[in-house]
Design an enzyme around this catalytic site. Structure first.
Site, PDB file in Angstrom:
ATOM      1  N   LYS A 106       0.849  -1.187   0.000  1.00  0.00           N
ATOM      2  CA  LYS A 106       0.000   0.000   0.000  1.00  0.00           C
ATOM      3  C   LYS A 106       0.892   1.247   0.000  1.00  0.00           C
ATOM      4  O   LYS A 106       1.840   1.318   0.781  1.00  0.00           O
ATOM      5  CB  LYS A 106      -0.884  -0.017   1.245  1.00  0.00           C
ATOM      6  CG  LYS A 106      -1.890   1.084   1.329  1.00  0.00           C
ATOM      7  CD  LYS A 106      -2.735   0.865   2.563  1.00  0.00           C
ATOM      8  CE  LYS A 106      -3.734   1.966   2.786  1.00  0.00           C
ATOM      9  NZ  LYS A 106      -4.524   1.719   3.984  1.00  0.00           N
ATOM     10  N   GLY A 109       0.922   7.154   2.758  1.00  0.00           N
ATOM     11  CA  GLY A 109       0.023   8.282   2.676  1.00  0.00           C
ATOM     12  C   GLY A 109      -1.393   7.905   2.256  1.00  0.00           C
ATOM     13  O   GLY A 109      -2.285   8.736   2.303  1.00  0.00           O
ATOM     14  N   CYS A 110      -1.622   6.663   1.850  1.00  0.00           N
ATOM     15  CA  CYS A 110      -2.978   6.229   1.489  1.00  0.00           C
ATOM     16  C   CYS A 110      -3.710   5.752   2.743  1.00  0.00           C
ATOM     17  O   CYS A 110      -3.144   5.037   3.558  1.00  0.00           O
ATOM     18  CB  CYS A 110      -2.941   5.096   0.455  1.00  0.00           C
ATOM     19  SG  CYS A 110      -2.546   5.642  -1.194  1.00  0.00           S
ATOM     20  N   ILE A 111      -4.952   6.150   2.841  1.00  0.00           N
ATOM     21  CA  ILE A 111      -5.761   5.760   4.003  1.00  0.00           C
ATOM     22  C   ILE A 111      -6.397   4.414   3.768  1.00  0.00           C
ATOM     23  O   ILE A 111      -6.852   4.083   2.732  1.00  0.00           O
ATOM     24  CB  ILE A 111      -6.850   6.834   4.272  1.00  0.00           C
ATOM     25  CG1 ILE A 111      -6.172   8.159   4.571  1.00  0.00           C
ATOM     26  CG2 ILE A 111      -7.724   6.419   5.419  1.00  0.00           C
ATOM     27  CD1 ILE A 111      -7.123   9.338   4.618  1.00  0.00           C
TER      28      ILE A 111
END
Length: 111
Positions: A106, A109-111
């Site tokens: 992933k 910074g990606c939620i």
């Protein structure tokens, strides 16, 4: 860790469905992950997935969306290196969803 069986091979994934071992990735795994993400893979999807794998091999990081769009624009042209195009291909977040299908971690910074 969960295990899924893809084309007769057990593959470990984390709680969000990302591969835990990048070496487990192949096109069958990508097709399975795309189906799980409700993405029907086309040539355009594969182009982005393959780009991401090349990017990861070079930089050892999965790019966040801003970096991804700039890098794709540079390599594939502005028609493909923009949010609108990428969200049409991967509606649940181009960086997050495409990286998952590409067998990459992933993006930070990606939620």
């Amino acid at each position: 860790m969960a295990t899924v069986n893809i084309a007769g091979k057990d593959v470990e994934v984390d709680e969000e469905g990302y591969l835990t071992n990048l070496a487990d990735w192949n096109e069958d795994v990508a097709a399975y992950l795309a189906q799980e993400e409700k993405v029907e893979m086309t040539e355009s999807h594969w182009e982005v997935v393959n780009f991401l794998r090349e990017y990861y091999n070079e930089y050892q990081i999965a790019p966040a969306i801003r970096v991804l769009t700039k890098a794709i624009a540079k390599k594939l042209g502005p028609d493909k290196g923009n949010n609108k195009y990428l969200y049409e291909l991967f509606p649940y977040g181009p960086a997050k969803q495409a990286c998952k299908i590409a067998g990459l971690p992933k993006p930070t910074g990606c939620i």
